[in-house]
Scaffold this active site. Structure first.
Site, PDB file in Angstrom:
ATOM      1  N   ARG A 137       5.675  21.096  47.789  1.00 47.77           N
ATOM      2  CA  ARG A 137       4.796  22.112  47.603  1.00 47.77           C
ATOM      3  C   ARG A 137       3.632  22.640  46.913  1.00 47.77           C
ATOM      4  NH1 ARG A 137       1.796  26.246  46.240  1.00 47.77           N
ATOM      5  NH2 ARG A 137       4.237  27.406  44.678  1.00 47.77           N
ATOM      6  N   ASP A 138       3.714  22.715  45.457  1.00 47.56           N
ATOM      7  CA  ASP A 138       3.012  22.504  44.303  1.00 47.56           C
ATOM      8  C   ASP A 138       2.702  22.020  43.943  1.00 47.56           C
ATOM      9  OD1 ASP A 138       2.166  24.457  42.586  1.00 47.56           O
ATOM     10  OD2 ASP A 138       3.849  25.041  41.387  1.00 47.56           O
ATOM     11  N   HIS A 146       9.039  30.739  37.481  1.00 53.11           N
ATOM     12  CA  HIS A 146       8.357  29.979  38.012  1.00 53.11           C
ATOM     13  C   HIS A 146       7.873  29.644  36.667  1.00 53.11           C
ATOM     14  CE1 HIS A 146       5.817  27.605  40.892  1.00 53.11           C
ATOM     15  NE2 HIS A 146       4.733  27.544  40.140  1.00 53.11           N
ATOM     16  N   HIS A 201       5.592  26.042  34.371  1.00 52.27           N
ATOM     17  CA  HIS A 201       4.456  24.797  34.732  1.00 52.27           C
ATOM     18  C   HIS A 201       4.570  23.988  32.919  1.00 52.27           C
ATOM     19  CE1 HIS A 201       2.328  24.686  38.861  1.00 52.27           C
ATOM     20  NE2 HIS A 201       2.936  26.004  38.719  1.00 52.27           N
ATOM     21  N   CYS A 249      -2.110  23.986  40.376  1.00 47.45           N
ATOM     22  CA  CYS A 249      -3.130  24.525  41.497  1.00 47.45           C
ATOM     23  C   CYS A 249      -4.545  24.644  41.254  1.00 47.45           C
ATOM     24  CB  CYS A 249      -2.688  26.590  40.775  1.00 47.45           C
ATOM     25  SG  CYS A 249      -3.053  27.588  42.147  1.00 47.45           S
ATOM     26  N   ASN A 284       4.780  21.239  37.240  1.00 49.74           N
ATOM     27  CA  ASN A 284       5.628  22.459  36.979  1.00 49.74           C
ATOM     28  C   ASN A 284       6.682  21.584  35.797  1.00 49.74           C
ATOM     29  OD1 ASN A 284       5.289  22.725  40.732  1.00 49.74           O
ATOM     30  ND2 ASN A 284       5.806  24.600  39.588  1.00 49.74           N
TER      31      ASN A 284
END
Ligand code: ZN
Length: 301
Positions: free
Chosen positions: A12-13, A202, A204, A235, A244
């Site tokens: 996803r990310d 979470h 990065h 993002c 990430n």
């Protein structure tokens, strides 16, 4: 029961910010390899309008596939009630809702203020969702590329509101601004308000502090971490936010510390090869896969 829970968010990310598209078949092969390595939680996609993020257009199919993998909690992101309904329909086990603590980022990302977004998540929580877990993720919690400083009181207020109706709350350094001292301070502040509802972290790795921040959060009692294989990620609505925290290095760090992650590092490196085959043009990062495991290293059994 592992000591540390790692949620792989690369599909996803990572992929939503990749410059190249990964085919649905390649996504499935990668997710299968991740599950085989022992990743018990995988965020496989995002129910956003495909026009906005074409890389996520196949999320329903990918969720349905991931559900067939035994022992995997299938996570999807949703920005609103419509996305949540699609996630439930596809069979996601857990849905995560990003609520940006940065006003500017929130308006740019979901065209809602943080307060409106909290109300949107409340609406979702009130919508029938038997057996589906809801996570509220406070994004840009440590700073924002648009707004700059994000007041800690804003983060605490949003986390408190989300804790009223979410099963768990996470703090996300969406753009890689966090430092370990800040991580400790903010996790402690939020935990003082919502206790065990504060679950996830979470981070990065934009400035190379991903692991340091993860360790700081661990020392504050956090046991659930998002990370992305090969450090994919970012993002699309927060310019300059890349990468990430790297799953391979995160797992190595915790296993080397004697903490069980339930993840097999050799199989994890094998999954990395599948990732590279699936999207060969995209850069991947990570120290441990390149250096190999130290001589005499034994993972926590
Ligand atoms: Zn992220």
């Amino acid at each position: 029961m592992p000591d540390i829970h790692v949620c792989e968010v690369g599909p996803r990310d990572g992929l939503q910010n990749a410059k190249h598209l990964m085919s649905t078949e390649a996504k499935k092969a990668w997710i299968r390899a991740l599950a085989a390595a022992g990743l018990a939680e995988i965020e496989v996609g995002s129910f956003v309008p495909p026009k906005l993020i074409p890389a996520m257009a196949d999320t329903a199919e990918v969720v349905q596939f991931a559900r067939t993998l035994p022992g995997v909690t299938v996570v999807a992101l949703a920005p609103n009630l419509k996305g949540f309904q699609r996630a439930i329909e596809a069979g996601a086990h857990k849905v995560t809702f990003p609520v940006s603590a940065s006003r500017e980022h929130s308006v740019s990302n979901v065209r809602m203020t943080p307060e409106q977004m909290v109300e949107e998540v409340r609406k979702c929580a009130q919508f029938p969702h038997p057996g589906v877990e809801i996570e509220g993720a406070v994004s840009t919690a440590f700073g924002c590329t648009m707004q700059g400083v994000v007041p800690e009181d804003d983060v605490v207020r949003i986390a408190k509101a989300l804790a009223e109706f979410c099963d768990g709350v996470a703090l996300a350094d969406t753009v890689g601004y966090a430092n370990p001292a800040q991580v400790k301070r903010l996790f402690r502040k939020v935990k003082d308000q919502i206790g065990a509802k504060l679950e996830g972290a979470h981070f990065h790795n934009t400035r190379g502090l991903g692991l340091a921040n993860a360790l700081a959060a661990y020392e504050e009692g956090v046991r659930h971490f998002d990370s992305s294989m090969g450090g994919l990620g970012g993002c699309p609505f927060a310019p300059g936010a890349s990468g990430n925290v790297i799953t391979e290095d995160l797992v190595f760090m915790f296993e080397a510390m004697g903490l069980a992650t339930g993840i097999d590092l050799d199989k994890l490196f094998a999954a990395r090869e599948i990732l590279i085959q699936g999207i060969p043009e995209e850069p991947v990062y990570g120290h441990t896969p390149l250096a190999g495991l130290p001589k005499g290293f034994s993972a926590h059994a």
